[in-house]
Design a protein around this motif. Sequence first.
Motif, short mmCIF file in Angstrom:
data_model
loop_
_atom_site.label_atom_id
_atom_site.label_comp_id
_atom_site.label_asym_id
_atom_site.label_seq_id
_atom_site.Cartn_x
_atom_site.Cartn_y
_atom_site.Cartn_z
N LYS A 20 20.63 -47.77 -8.07
CA LYS A 20 21.44 -47.21 -9.15
C LYS A 20 21.22 -45.71 -9.26
CE LYS A 20 21.69 -51.40 -11.98
NZ LYS A 20 21.52 -51.95 -13.35
N GLN A 21 22.15 -45.06 -9.93
CA GLN A 21 22.02 -43.63 -10.17
C GLN A 21 20.98 -43.36 -11.25
OE1 GLN A 21 26.02 -42.20 -11.07
NE2 GLN A 21 26.27 -41.54 -8.94
N ARG A 22 20.41 -42.18 -11.18
CA ARG A 22 19.47 -41.76 -12.22
C ARG A 22 20.23 -41.60 -13.53
NH1 ARG A 22 14.99 -37.33 -10.64
NH2 ARG A 22 14.94 -38.84 -8.91
N GLU A 23 19.62 -42.08 -14.61
CA GLU A 23 20.28 -42.01 -15.91
C GLU A 23 19.37 -41.41 -16.95
OE1 GLU A 23 21.23 -45.78 -17.71
OE2 GLU A 23 19.30 -46.68 -17.17
N LEU A 24 20.00 -40.79 -17.94
CA LEU A 24 19.25 -40.18 -19.03
C LEU A 24 18.72 -41.27 -19.97
CD1 LEU A 24 18.43 -37.59 -20.61
CD2 LEU A 24 20.62 -37.81 -21.81
N VAL A 25 17.46 -41.12 -20.36
CA VAL A 25 16.85 -42.04 -21.31
C VAL A 25 16.79 -41.42 -22.69
CG1 VAL A 25 14.73 -43.26 -21.91
CG2 VAL A 25 15.49 -43.19 -19.52
N ALA A 26 16.21 -40.22 -22.77
CA ALA A 26 16.02 -39.57 -24.07
C ALA A 26 15.77 -38.08 -23.86
CB ALA A 26 14.85 -40.19 -24.83
N THR A 27 16.09 -37.31 -24.90
CA THR A 27 15.81 -35.88 -24.88
C THR A 27 15.11 -35.50 -26.18
OG1 THR A 27 17.93 -35.30 -25.88
CG2 THR A 27 17.84 -35.37 -23.48
N ILE A 28 14.37 -34.41 -26.12
CA ILE A 28 13.72 -33.89 -27.33
C ILE A 28 13.78 -32.38 -27.28
CG2 ILE A 28 11.40 -34.00 -26.29
CD1 ILE A 28 10.39 -34.74 -29.15
N THR A 29 14.21 -31.77 -28.39
CA THR A 29 14.31 -30.32 -28.44
C THR A 29 12.93 -29.71 -28.67
OG1 THR A 29 14.61 -30.24 -30.84
CG2 THR A 29 16.60 -30.58 -29.48
N SER A 30 12.87 -28.38 -28.58
CA SER A 30 11.61 -27.70 -28.83
C SER A 30 11.13 -27.95 -30.26
CB SER A 30 11.77 -26.20 -28.57
OG SER A 30 12.79 -25.67 -29.39
N GLY B 217 11.57 -30.76 -31.87
CA GLY B 217 11.22 -32.16 -32.06
C GLY B 217 12.37 -33.09 -32.38
N SER B 218 13.61 -32.60 -32.34
CA SER B 218 14.76 -33.49 -32.56
C SER B 218 15.02 -34.32 -31.31
CB SER B 218 15.99 -32.67 -32.92
OG SER B 218 15.80 -31.99 -34.14
N ALA B 219 15.21 -35.62 -31.51
CA ALA B 219 15.34 -36.55 -30.39
C ALA B 219 16.73 -37.17 -30.34
CB ALA B 219 14.29 -37.65 -30.50
N ASN B 220 17.15 -37.46 -29.11
CA ASN B 220 18.37 -38.22 -28.88
C ASN B 220 18.10 -39.24 -27.79
OD1 ASN B 220 20.83 -37.19 -30.45
ND2 ASN B 220 19.85 -35.31 -29.77
N TYR B 221 18.82 -40.36 -27.87
CA TYR B 221 18.57 -41.48 -26.97
C TYR B 221 19.87 -42.01 -26.40
CZ TYR B 221 14.16 -41.45 -29.49
OH TYR B 221 12.97 -41.07 -30.05
N ALA B 222 19.76 -42.56 -25.19
CA ALA B 222 20.86 -43.33 -24.64
C ALA B 222 21.01 -44.59 -25.50
CB ALA B 222 20.58 -43.70 -23.20
N ASP B 223 22.23 -45.08 -25.59
CA ASP B 223 22.52 -46.18 -26.50
C ASP B 223 21.63 -47.40 -26.26
OD1 ASP B 223 26.12 -45.59 -26.76
OD2 ASP B 223 24.41 -44.73 -27.84
N SER B 224 21.38 -47.73 -25.01
CA SER B 224 20.63 -48.94 -24.70
C SER B 224 19.14 -48.82 -25.05
CB SER B 224 20.79 -49.31 -23.23
OG SER B 224 20.27 -48.30 -22.40
N MET B 225 18.67 -47.62 -25.34
CA MET B 225 17.27 -47.40 -25.66
C MET B 225 17.03 -47.20 -27.16
SD MET B 225 18.15 -46.43 -22.60
CE MET B 225 17.71 -46.03 -20.92
N LYS B 226 18.10 -46.99 -27.91
CA LYS B 226 17.94 -46.73 -29.34
C LYS B 226 17.25 -47.90 -30.02
CE LYS B 226 21.85 -43.58 -29.92
NZ LYS B 226 23.21 -43.39 -30.50
N GLY B 227 16.26 -47.58 -30.83
CA GLY B 227 15.54 -48.61 -31.56
C GLY B 227 14.38 -49.21 -30.81
N ARG B 228 14.32 -48.97 -29.49
CA ARG B 228 13.23 -49.52 -28.69
C ARG B 228 12.31 -48.43 -28.14
NH1 ARG B 228 14.09 -52.21 -24.04
NH2 ARG B 228 15.97 -51.01 -23.51
N PHE B 229 12.90 -47.27 -27.80
CA PHE B 229 12.14 -46.18 -27.19
C PHE B 229 12.00 -45.04 -28.20
CE2 PHE B 229 13.34 -47.01 -22.43
CZ PHE B 229 12.91 -48.31 -22.56
N THR B 230 10.86 -44.34 -28.11
CA THR B 230 10.63 -43.16 -28.95
C THR B 230 10.08 -42.04 -28.10
OG1 THR B 230 10.16 -44.55 -30.90
CG2 THR B 230 9.48 -42.25 -30.98
#
Length: 115
Positions: free
Chosen positions: A43-53, A55-68
């Motif tokens: 499979k292709q590489r996919e984004l899991v999560a990002t965090i700004t300098s 500390g604001s975080a964003n997640y791929a939909d399938s990881m929301k609620g499970r990954f931090t």
Amino acid sequence: QVRLVESGGGLVQAGGSLRLSCAGSGTIFSSRAMAWHRQAPGKQRELVATITSGGSANYADSMKGRFTISRDNAKNTVYLQMNSLKPEDTAVYYCKVRVLGSDYWGQGTQVTVSS
């Protein structure tokens, strides 16, 4: 030279947890956004999560609620806490930082989730 080193991967049963770490050197990481990506076999590489300098975080939909995603700027380290793991989370996990328009990647850490 920018360098990223991931650790914390391993074999875990479905429903279990792992905490990945990414230690950086060679740049001022505290001022940069960081990201975790993953790549499963075939499979292709996919984004899991990002965090700004800041500390604001964003997640791929399938990881929301499970990954931090979190970071410790004093240690130049970003973390990925993964809970309720599923077999489909099996992949090599990479951290990434962008410096002056260039993306830098770590070597990756393998996460295997057994059913």
